[in-house]
Enzyme design. Structure first.
Site, PDB file in Angstrom:
ATOM      1  N   SER A 267      47.662  41.886  38.688  1.00 54.68           N
ATOM      2  CA  SER A 267      48.242  40.683  39.290  1.00 54.68           C
ATOM      3  C   SER A 267      48.685  39.606  38.322  1.00 54.68           C
ATOM      4  O   SER A 267      49.416  38.713  38.719  1.00 54.68           O
ATOM      5  CB  SER A 267      47.232  40.074  40.266  1.00 54.68           C
ATOM      6  OG  SER A 267      46.838  41.056  41.181  1.00 54.68           O
ATOM      7  N   THR A 268      48.201  39.650  37.078  1.00 57.74           N
ATOM      8  CA  THR A 268      48.691  38.631  36.155  1.00 57.74           C
ATOM      9  C   THR A 268      50.213  38.719  36.042  1.00 57.74           C
ATOM     10  O   THR A 268      50.881  37.735  35.760  1.00 57.74           O
ATOM     11  CB  THR A 268      48.085  38.828  34.744  1.00 57.74           C
ATOM     12  OG1 THR A 268      48.142  40.202  34.403  1.00 57.74           O
ATOM     13  CG2 THR A 268      46.645  38.365  34.698  1.00 57.74           C
TER      14      THR A 268
END
Lengths: 566, 383
Positions: free
Chosen positions: A281-282
């Protein structure tokens, strides 16, 4: 006749009186000499008596002359001049084999002094009949003394140098190591081998961007987390977001470069620069930034995240399902994969690929290391790929690439390549500043707000180091294994930046296959495992880096906070 | 005593019975001491220069052996021969000094040397004794015939010498030669008024040297106000003597000497102080004082003006050189390149001094069994 006589008489008289004067003055001269000699004698005794034991000691101390040792290879120092790699003089043992007469006795004595050698090997070398055969490199002074005591003239020493890494494992992957002849074969030692060996510059150390204090804090916190979560490994980075300088780069498990040859192979992999990961998700930060910057979406826009999204045979679902429409900051803060996929769909695969390419995600990082990982991404970048890549699956990059990308998102939109070499503030600090404006300063500001809100009230709350206004994003990716993803083997990471109102430093932490533990209620995602490490690193290093804790300006986040429904 | 029979009329036999054996003995003691001291002071410097540790000691041994031969050899010469050699030698030395100014190598901003093979010759060192003897010869004329303006001629010669040496430039040697010349003039009866004015001229010329020679100015500045510049050598010398205390650290144990650049030449007295102690320094001083005082007092019985003036001049040169060197080591005089006779390393200086002392011995040879009737000037224990 009388005339002559009288003249002689007169002359005699003058001569006599002149001689009297001469003699008188001779005595005066003698007396003068005596007085001066006495004065000298007095002064000599005076000086001789003025010695006190303390004074002599002080003068001895002042007299210590330190010969500046000259070595063949430059030192490597950190940004504060702390020595990370240096040289020591050592002796290496060789033999003139055709001069050894009592081979077996000599070999036995040598093996006793040097237990790492085998008797058969030493005997074979001594029997080889060569003029020059190495027996052992880099002896300790005691070993040298003992071998000298054997008294065999066929055993000789050659002055040698041994490369020493006083900090041991710390920064081992960055520094790399050298072979027995002192040639760099890994890390910076390999990358800069030519200039480190440059005879004209051996007095000039190679100054790195690393700060060994920060390196230690990061390594310490990361290894505590790796052992607490029984992770197979870890990686960490601390970066100056405005200069690209890496203040710390840690890869675990690590090794001792002083003894690199005997360390297991897997410890020598640099997980922060060489290994590439699907980071999860970064990556959402990038797709949102692209869409915001292009004006395709606005912060107020909301996307349908009511139920999992089916794309062909594939289902995209959320880890923290809200089951409603989510506004853009909510998608980011709650890490909604469904919402993210919809934004990616809006942005389009081509634009996404172009954007990530401009961020340097599709090429190996230009770092001063030989071991730099090549990113992995789909050759056919279609709709489904675009959707998964938007939340960090289907693309693998190295931690240093991700950190560079996140730094670009928060520093006003400038892409500044990561570097391990200290930048001179006066000369080349601003060199890369304008090398690429990737997103506008306004978009960068929005990303900063969302990163901060994610820590304040979203998935990154465990990274909130009080007073340091941390912003960040969790990343939890399932490891690909045999064509599918493994729900239990995670790459859990967190990227944090502080202080968010004026970003200075980025801290990235990654844990490879962490296990959930009691304190994390069994969870092993980035928000539970990596975020606390980032928090601890910030608490430990911010004082070293000169960042002061302060009360937050709430108005900075009011607009974004108002977009949240709960 | 029994080496030569009293009836031995050979050159050696006559020499043995006429030479000043006390003086000869003291000079030999000094030369042997010098050899011994060169072994302790010079290795540190030799190693610093990357030479064989005994490089200077070995060469010094050769110089000292040559010196001993020179002293004895010259003392065998008849006075007449010495006078003639000096009169002939002076113009030759003038020529050599002019050569140093034109073809000589330049070290430390001065051209005082001539390169002969691996040795460098410093003609001004030899000029000193030769000039003293010539001065004595000129001035002795005054004792017999006042018609010759001997003092004036001598003064002109002195000016010429000063001109030559100041061109090198060598203020220290000029000062020493002028000092000895003035003393000889005094012995030759220069009136007090003139002596005092000469003293004033001396001070004035020192002030002028201060004005015109930057290295002299800086040395004197540093002496007067140590804070004004680098007094490293002097500080180290004093530190060395202080570190030695009364009894010294022991031969070869000196540590301050390691950082004294000229430990083997100009600052050897400090090394002696450090390694053998202040008491050894006293003994050395006593040895020098003994030579000077014995020599001067011995001359009280001299009847011939030339011999008196020449020998007194040579002894005073020897004594003044020793005192200036030691004074610099003890930091009571400004630093000046002056060697300690027979102790400092340096071939030219040592051979020139050997020549000088040899001439002193030759000039003072006489029948030891006939004493002068000038009992008023005989001191107990001097003769």
């Amino acid at each position: 006749m009388t005339d002559i006589l009288s003249r002689t008489m007169t002359l005699e008289g003058t001569g006599k009186s002149a001689m009297e004067v001469a003699r008188t003055r001779l005595i005066a001269a003698g007396a003068l000499f005596l007085v001066v000699f006495m004065a000298m004698a007095y002064r000599t005794v005076e000086l001789g008596l003025s010695a006190t034991p303390g004074a002599e000691k002080a003068s001895r101390n002042r007299l210590v002359q330190v010969a500046v040792a000259r070595y063949k290879r430059s030192d490597i120092v950190d940004r504060n001049g702390e020595i990370l790699a240096t040289n020591l003089a050592s002796a290496s043992l060789y033999a003139n084999a055709h001069k050894v007469d009592d081979i077996s006795v000599t070999a036995q004595k040598l093996v006793k002094i040097l237990p790492t050698l085998t008797l058969a090997d030493v005997e074979r070398k001594l029997k080889s009949g060569k003029d020059f055969v190495w027996l052992k490199r880099h002896l300790t002074p005691e070993q040298k003394w003992q071998i000298n005591a054997i008294g065999n003239p066929a055993l000789k020493f050659k002055a040698d140098e041994v490369r020493v890494y006083p900090h041991g494992n710390l920064a081992a992957h960055v520094l790399g190591h050298v072979d027995i002849d002192g040639n760099g074969i890994a890390g910076l030692e390999h990358y800069f081998n030519g200039s480190l060996d440059d005879a004209a510059k051996t007095d000039e150390p190679l100054k790195l961007s690393l700060d060994i204090r920060v390196q230690h804090a990061l390594a310490d916190e990361l290894s505590a987390a790796v052992s607490a979560h029984q992770a197979t490994g870890g990686a960490g980075i601390v970066m100056d977001v405005n200069s690209g300088e890496l203040l710390a780069m840690v890869s675990l498990p690590d090794f001792d470069p002083n003894n690199a040859g005997n360390e297991p192979e897997n410890t020598r992999v640099n997980r922060a620069a060489f290994r590439v990961y699907e980071l999860g998700s970064t990556f959402k930060t990038f797709t949102i930034a692209a869409a915001l910057d292009d004006g395709i979406i606005n912060m107020e826009d909301s996307f349908n995240a009511v139920k999992p999204l089916n794309v062909g045979p594939f289902t995209i679902s959320d880890d923290h399902p809200k089951k409603r429409y989510l506004r853009v900051p909510e998608i980011f803060a709650y890490s909604s994969n469904i919402g993210m996929a919809r934004i990616a769909d809006t942005l389009g695969a081509d634009r996404q690929k172009e954007f990530l390419s401009s961020l340097g995600m599709l090429k190996p990082a230009k770092l001063e290391l030989t071991e730099v990982g090549r990113p992995v991404f789909p050759q056919r970048w279609k709709r489904l790929s675009s959707m998964t890549i938007s939340y960090g699956h289907g693309i693998s990059v190295s931690p240093v690439q991700l950190s560079t990308g996140i730094a670009t998102m928060v520093n006003g939109g400038r892409l500044i390549p990561a570097t391990l070499v200290a930048k001179n503030i006066d000369t080349n600090f601003g060199e890369n500043a304008g090398s690429g404006q990737i997103i506008s300063a306004a978009t960068s500001r929005k990303i900063r707000q969302m990163l901060r809100v994610t820590v304040r009230q979203g998935t990154g709350s465990k990274a909130d180091a009080t007073g340091y206004r941390v912003g960040g994003k969790t990343g939890t990716a399932e490891k690909a294994s045999g064509g599918s993803y493994d729900r239990d083997a995670l790459i859990s990471s967190f990227v944090g930046v502080f202080p968010m109102d004026d970003p200075k430093y980025l801290v990235f932490v990654l844990l490879d296959e962490p296990k959930g533990i009691e304190q994390t209620f069994g969870f092993s995602g980035g928000g539970w495992t990596a975020a606390p490490v980032v928090k601890n690193v910030i608490l430990r290093t911010a004082p070293l880096l000169g960042v002061k804790p302060s009360v937050e300006d709430e108005t900075l986040y009011k607009n974004v906070a108002l977009l949240f429904e709960d | 005593m029994s080496i030569f029979s009293r009836t031995d009329k050979s050159i050696a036999g006559r020499w043995w019975w006429t030479v000043d054996r006390w003086m000869l003995g003291l000079i030999i003691v000094l030369i042997v001491t010098g050899l011994w001291l060169a072994m302790t002071a010079s290795p540190a410097v030799a190693e610093r220069l990357g030479l064989d540790p005994l490089h200077f000691a070995k060469r010094q041994m050769v110089f000292l052996a040559l010196s001993l031969v020179t002293v004895v050899g010259v003392s065998l010469m008849p006075v007449k021969l010495i006078r003639r050699l000096c009169i002939v030698g002076l113009p030759v030395l003038f020529f050599l000094i002019i050569l140093t100014l034109t073809i000589g190598p330049v070290y430390n901003g001065a051209s005082r040397w001539l390169q002969i093979g691996s040795f460098t010759l410093q003609p001004s060192e030899f000029l000193k004794p030769v000039f003293i003897v010539v001065t004595a010869w000129l001035l002795s004329a005054d004792f017999k015939d006042e018609a010759i303006p001997a003092k004036l001629i001598s003064f002109a010669l002195m000016l010429f010498v000063a001109l030559l040496l100041l061109n090198q430039p060598d203020v220290g040697q000029t000062f020493l030669i002028a000092l000895v010349w003035l003393a000889q003039m005094a012995l030759a009866g220069l009136p007090m008024v003139w002596l005092i004015s000469a003293g004033l001229v001396g001070v004035t010329s020192l002030l002028m040297a201060y004005q015109f020679f930057p290295h002299v100015a800086s040395r004197i500045n540093r002496f007067i106000d140590p804070a004004s510049g680098d007094t490293f050598q002097t500080d180290k010398a004093v530190e060395a003597i202080e570190a030695g205390g009364l009894f010294g650290k022991g031969p070869g144990e000196g540590t301050v000497k390691l950082s004294l650049p000229d430990a083997h030449t100009d600052y050897i007295f400090a090394v002696i102080g450090e390694e053998f102690g202040a008491l050894a320094g006293l003994l050395l001083l006593a040895l020098f004082a003994g030579i000077v005082l014995r020599g001067l007092m011995h001359l009280l019985e001299e009847e011939e003006p030339f011999k008196l003036l020449a020998a007194a001049g040579l002894i005073m040169q020897f004594g003044a050189q020793a005192l200036i060197n030691i004074g610099v080591n003890l930091a009571i005089l400004p630093s000046k390149g002056m060697t300690l006779p027979f102790v400092s390393y340096g071939g030219s200086s040592m051979l020139a001094l050997a020549l000088g002392m040899g001439m002193v011995l030759a000039l003072t040879r006489r029948n030891r069994f006939i004493t002068s009737d000038r009992s008023t000037f005989s001191f107990p224990g001097v003769t």
